[in-house]
Scaffold this motif. Structure first.
Motif, PDB file in Angstrom:
ATOM      1  N   THR A 185       0.085   8.543 -17.692  1.00 22.15           N
ATOM      2  CA  THR A 185       0.087   8.770 -16.242  1.00 22.15           C
ATOM      3  C   THR A 185      -1.337   8.686 -15.684  1.00 22.15           C
ATOM      4  OG1 THR A 185       0.068  11.161 -16.677  1.00 22.15           O
ATOM      5  CG2 THR A 185       2.192  10.172 -16.150  1.00 22.15           C
ATOM      6  N   GLY A 186      -2.302   9.117 -16.464  1.00 21.90           N
ATOM      7  CA  GLY A 186      -3.702   9.010 -16.038  1.00 21.90           C
ATOM      8  C   GLY A 186      -4.092   7.565 -15.778  1.00 21.90           C
ATOM      9  N   ALA A 187      -3.704   6.679 -16.695  1.00 20.22           N
ATOM     10  CA  ALA A 187      -4.018   5.256 -16.525  1.00 20.22           C
ATOM     11  C   ALA A 187      -3.324   4.683 -15.301  1.00 20.22           C
ATOM     12  CB  ALA A 187      -3.592   4.485 -17.772  1.00 20.22           C
ATOM     13  N   GLU A 188      -2.099   5.117 -15.082  1.00 20.12           N
ATOM     14  CA  GLU A 188      -1.366   4.614 -13.918  1.00 20.12           C
ATOM     15  C   GLU A 188      -2.031   5.066 -12.615  1.00 20.12           C
ATOM     16  OE1 GLU A 188       2.863   5.152 -14.086  1.00 20.12           O
ATOM     17  OE2 GLU A 188       2.972   4.532 -16.178  1.00 20.12           O
ATOM     18  N   MET A 189      -2.524   6.304 -12.608  1.00 20.85           N
ATOM     19  CA  MET A 189      -3.218   6.798 -11.420  1.00 20.85           C
ATOM     20  C   MET A 189      -4.508   6.004 -11.183  1.00 20.85           C
ATOM     21  SD  MET A 189      -2.444  10.803 -12.108  1.00 20.85           S
ATOM     22  CE  MET A 189      -3.973  11.379 -11.420  1.00 20.85           C
ATOM     23  N   THR A 190      -5.208   5.717 -12.264  1.00 24.38           N
ATOM     24  CA  THR A 190      -6.423   4.906 -12.149  1.00 24.38           C
ATOM     25  C   THR A 190      -6.102   3.548 -11.517  1.00 24.38           C
ATOM     26  OG1 THR A 190      -7.331   5.954 -14.121  1.00 24.38           O
ATOM     27  CG2 THR A 190      -8.298   3.838 -13.465  1.00 24.38           C
ATOM     28  N   TRP A 191      -5.044   2.950 -12.016  1.00 25.14           N
ATOM     29  CA  TRP A 191      -4.651   1.646 -11.472  1.00 25.14           C
ATOM     30  C   TRP A 191      -4.304   1.752  -9.988  1.00 25.14           C
ATOM     31  CZ3 TRP A 191      -0.017   0.018  -9.246  1.00 25.14           C
ATOM     32  CH2 TRP A 191       0.041  -1.346  -8.949  1.00 25.14           C
ATOM     33  N   LYS A 251      -5.369   3.796  -7.752  1.00 27.57           N
ATOM     34  CA  LYS A 251      -6.587   3.933  -6.944  1.00 27.57           C
ATOM     35  C   LYS A 251      -7.277   2.578  -6.783  1.00 27.57           C
ATOM     36  CE  LYS A 251      -7.213   8.639  -8.395  1.00 27.57           C
ATOM     37  NZ  LYS A 251      -7.623   9.284  -9.651  1.00 27.57           N
ATOM     38  N   GLN A 252      -7.418   1.865  -7.886  1.00 22.84           N
ATOM     39  CA  GLN A 252      -8.035   0.522  -7.856  1.00 22.84           C
ATOM     40  C   GLN A 252      -7.268  -0.414  -6.941  1.00 22.84           C
ATOM     41  OE1 GLN A 252      -8.344  -1.277 -11.713  1.00 22.84           O
ATOM     42  NE2 GLN A 252      -9.708   0.304 -12.526  1.00 22.84           N
ATOM     43  N   ALA A 253      -5.947  -0.404  -7.124  1.00 24.86           N
ATOM     44  CA  ALA A 253      -5.100  -1.329  -6.366  1.00 24.86           C
ATOM     45  C   ALA A 253      -5.158  -1.009  -4.879  1.00 24.86           C
ATOM     46  CB  ALA A 253      -3.667  -1.258  -6.873  1.00 24.86           C
ATOM     47  N   LEU A 254      -5.113   0.282  -4.547  1.00 21.59           N
ATOM     48  CA  LEU A 254      -5.182   0.677  -3.139  1.00 21.59           C
ATOM     49  C   LEU A 254      -6.500   0.234  -2.520  1.00 21.59           C
ATOM     50  CD1 LEU A 254      -3.579   4.249  -3.169  1.00 21.59           C
ATOM     51  CD2 LEU A 254      -2.634   2.150  -2.186  1.00 21.59           C
ATOM     52  N   ASN A 256      -0.387 -10.952  -8.323  1.00 23.64           N
ATOM     53  CA  ASN A 256      -0.185 -11.264  -9.737  1.00 23.64           C
ATOM     54  C   ASN A 256      -1.251 -10.574 -10.585  1.00 23.64           C
ATOM     55  OD1 ASN A 256       0.527 -12.369 -12.151  1.00 23.64           O
ATOM     56  ND2 ASN A 256      -0.239 -14.434 -11.679  1.00 23.64           N
ATOM     57  N   LEU A 257      -2.497 -10.706 -10.136  1.00 19.12           N
ATOM     58  CA  LEU A 257      -3.607 -10.065 -10.845  1.00 19.12           C
ATOM     59  C   LEU A 257      -3.373  -8.562 -10.983  1.00 19.12           C
ATOM     60  CD1 LEU A 257      -6.504 -10.293 -12.043  1.00 19.12           C
ATOM     61  CD2 LEU A 257      -7.373  -9.800  -9.757  1.00 19.12           C
ATOM     62  N   LEU A 258      -2.915  -7.930  -9.902  1.00 12.72           N
ATOM     63  CA  LEU A 258      -2.698  -6.490  -9.927  1.00 12.72           C
ATOM     64  C   LEU A 258      -1.686  -6.080 -10.999  1.00 12.72           C
ATOM     65  CD1 LEU A 258      -2.690  -5.455  -6.152  1.00 12.72           C
ATOM     66  CD2 LEU A 258      -4.359  -4.830  -7.911  1.00 12.72           C
ATOM     67  N   THR A 259      -0.604  -6.824 -11.108  1.00 11.37           N
ATOM     68  CA  THR A 259       0.409  -6.443 -12.105  1.00 11.37           C
ATOM     69  C   THR A 259      -0.144  -6.604 -13.526  1.00 11.37           C
ATOM     70  OG1 THR A 259       1.428  -8.638 -12.102  1.00 11.37           O
ATOM     71  CG2 THR A 259       2.341  -7.022 -10.585  1.00 11.37           C
ATOM     72  N   ILE A 303       0.840  -1.198   0.000  1.00 12.42           N
ATOM     73  CA  ILE A 303       0.000   0.000   0.000  1.00 12.42           C
ATOM     74  C   ILE A 303       0.876   1.250   0.000  1.00 12.42           C
ATOM     75  CG2 ILE A 303      -1.609   1.342   1.422  1.00 12.42           C
ATOM     76  CD1 ILE A 303      -2.941  -1.331   2.197  1.00 12.42           C
ATOM     77  N   LYS A 304       1.913   1.226   0.827  1.00 11.36           N
ATOM     78  CA  LYS A 304       2.809   2.374   0.903  1.00 11.36           C
ATOM     79  C   LYS A 304       3.526   2.592  -0.439  1.00 11.36           C
ATOM     80  CE  LYS A 304       4.375   2.758   5.171  1.00 11.36           C
ATOM     81  NZ  LYS A 304       5.258   2.466   6.320  1.00 11.36           N
ATOM     82  N   HIS A 305       3.995   1.505  -1.033  1.00  9.95           N
ATOM     83  CA  HIS A 305       4.679   1.618  -2.333  1.00  9.95           C
ATOM     84  C   HIS A 305       3.761   2.227  -3.391  1.00  9.95           C
ATOM     85  CE1 HIS A 305       8.114  -0.354  -0.873  1.00  9.95           C
ATOM     86  NE2 HIS A 305       7.822  -1.602  -1.135  1.00  9.95           N
ATOM     87  N   ILE A 306       2.554   1.704  -3.452  1.00 12.79           N
ATOM     88  CA  ILE A 306       1.618   2.177  -4.474  1.00 12.79           C
ATOM     89  C   ILE A 306       1.243   3.632  -4.236  1.00 12.79           C
ATOM     90  CG2 ILE A 306      -0.679   1.842  -5.480  1.00 12.79           C
ATOM     91  CD1 ILE A 306      -0.308  -1.191  -4.824  1.00 12.79           C
ATOM     92  N   ALA A 307       1.062   3.985  -2.966  1.00 15.36           N
ATOM     93  CA  ALA A 307       0.721   5.371  -2.635  1.00 15.36           C
ATOM     94  C   ALA A 307       1.840   6.321  -3.063  1.00 15.36           C
ATOM     95  CB  ALA A 307       0.451   5.502  -1.143  1.00 15.36           C
ATOM     96  N   ALA A 308       3.075   5.896  -2.842  1.00 20.37           N
ATOM     97  CA  ALA A 308       4.224   6.718  -3.234  1.00 20.37           C
ATOM     98  C   ALA A 308       4.274   6.871  -4.750  1.00 20.37           C
ATOM     99  CB  ALA A 308       5.522   6.077  -2.731  1.00 20.37           C
ATOM    100  N   TYR A 309       4.029   5.766  -5.439  1.00 24.27           N
ATOM    101  CA  TYR A 309       4.029   5.774  -6.903  1.00 24.27           C
ATOM    102  C   TYR A 309       2.933   6.707  -7.410  1.00 24.27           C
ATOM    103  CZ  TYR A 309       4.588   3.576 -11.546  1.00 24.27           C
ATOM    104  OH  TYR A 309       4.836   3.314 -12.868  1.00 24.27           O
ATOM    105  N   MET A 310       1.771   6.628  -6.787  1.00 23.98           N
ATOM    106  CA  MET A 310       0.648   7.456  -7.217  1.00 23.98           C
ATOM    107  C   MET A 310       0.971   8.929  -7.032  1.00 23.98           C
ATOM    108  SD  MET A 310      -3.395   7.175  -6.420  1.00 23.98           S
ATOM    109  CE  MET A 310      -3.542   7.775  -4.780  1.00 23.98           C
ATOM    110  N   GLU A 311       1.564   9.244  -5.912  1.00 30.00           N
ATOM    111  CA  GLU A 311       1.874  10.639  -5.634  1.00 30.00           C
ATOM    112  C   GLU A 311       2.826  11.209  -6.682  1.00 30.00           C
ATOM    113  OE1 GLU A 311       3.079  11.419  -1.464  1.00 30.00           O
ATOM    114  OE2 GLU A 311       4.018  13.205  -2.391  1.00 30.00           O
ATOM    115  N   GLN A 312       3.877  10.452  -6.968  1.00 33.74           N
ATOM    116  CA  GLN A 312       4.865  10.922  -7.938  1.00 33.74           C
ATOM    117  C   GLN A 312       4.268  11.015  -9.344  1.00 33.74           C
ATOM    118  OE1 GLN A 312       9.003   9.152  -7.357  1.00 33.74           O
ATOM    119  NE2 GLN A 312       7.902   8.082  -5.746  1.00 33.74           N
TER     120      GLN A 312
END
Lengths: 179, 179
Positions: A162-168, A170-173, B151-154, A114-123
């Motif tokens: 970047t928009g798609a990555e942000m969408t992901w 949010k979903q992943a979190l 795995n699904l997430l990636t 969760i922390k990793h994804i949040a950091a990625y989202m922020e950047q």
DNA sequence: ACGTACATGTAAATGGTTACATGATTGA
DNA sequence: TCAATCATGTAACCATTTACATGTACGT
């Protein structure tokens, strides 16, 4: 100079816009194509020397003030650049450390992912904002020519990506927080 | 073995699932994380030797049949892997040749850019299709555990990312074709 | 006078691919 | 028996970053 080395083409491409120094090139690469390309001085200076040796660029030392080494593209350089621009493209080779850490995350606490994804989202969000601003500036620019939308297109690529990555993110979190 | 070298962590991550040979690792990297990570034999074999030397993996030679070199992760290896999985991530460094060619396209015919983008779209579309299939397989798999959706997430990251790229390609083609 | 940005480079180390070399096993 | 693929590795080369070295010019 090997054909495959791409550093030379970024340099030729920027020198084709206007003559400049290695130092300028470093900054301009960041400003213009920085979102999807970068070069270090350790690549730029030796490549410029090599390009000069084979006659694709020429060097003149600035007379007034500082002794800057100003490089210009030659006719031969322009020819080589145009040739390369027409060769087929290859898909970029990506290596995404976030996805690697997520993929192997089964043995560590969910909070870490969760922390990793949040950091990625922020950047990513930050980059997304910058690209949106650039897009606005391009479109508002009085000299913007819709027949040459190349710069705009690359920026829009970045905005969508970047928009798609942000969408992901949010979903992943959401999914991970519900565990 | 330097801390930053990431090849070792992919190998440790896969060996943490089950012991296997360098040859297996090459294939499994492709099958599991191939969309966002790759390694060559020239990286894999020397890294395995190094990892064995520092005790993060152990090697046993397969007795029956072929003399395969089977590597297993050690307790120490598992510890190092877990540690790395928890270190902060960094944004991937991308280098997109298509965007470079599009950015510098002002001096060449529009048709060239159209061809490049069409080629990119086709390849991306293909990857997108594969990822969608993999997603379906994962979700239909009876042993799929929603508590471990890594795995699904990636895979879903890949689906969204390639989707956005396809969207951009369509937009860009439309714009360029109208010139 | 001092700090910041300008400016140019090189050397060492690292990272990574490709080509080569070699041979075993399997299935048709 | 032949081709394919399994299997392991190395060497050469290419690509790239980082750290270092060195000095200049400008604004305050």
């Amino acid at each position: 100079m090997k054909k495959e080395n791409k550093t030379q083409y970024v340099l030729l491409g920027l020198l084709n816009i206007h003559p400049q120094s290695g130092y300028d090139l470093k900054n301009n690469i960041q400003k213009t194509v920085g979102y999807f390309w970068s070069e270090s001085y350790g690549q730029i200076y030796p490549t410029l020397a090599q390009l000069e040796k084979v006659g694709l660029v020429s060097k003149t030392v600035q007379k007034s003030g500082r002794q800057r080494q100003i490089y210009s593209i030659t006719a031969k350089g322009r020819k080589i650049l145009k040739q390369w621009l027409q060769t087929p493209i290859t898909l970029p080779k990506i290596r995404n450390e976030l996805l690697l850490k997520v993929f192997f995350a089964s043995s560590i606490p969910t909070e870490v992912s969760i922390k990793h994804i949040a950091a990625y989202m922020e950047q990513t969000q930050q980059l997304h904002g910058i690209l949106k601003q650039i897009e606005k500036i391009i479109l508002q620019h009085p000299q913007y020519n819709p027949k040459k939308p190349y710069n705009l297109l690359t920026v829009q690529f970045g905005i969508l990506a970047t928009g798609a990555e942000m969408t992901w993110c949010k979903q992943a979190l959401k999914k991970l927080q519900s565990i």
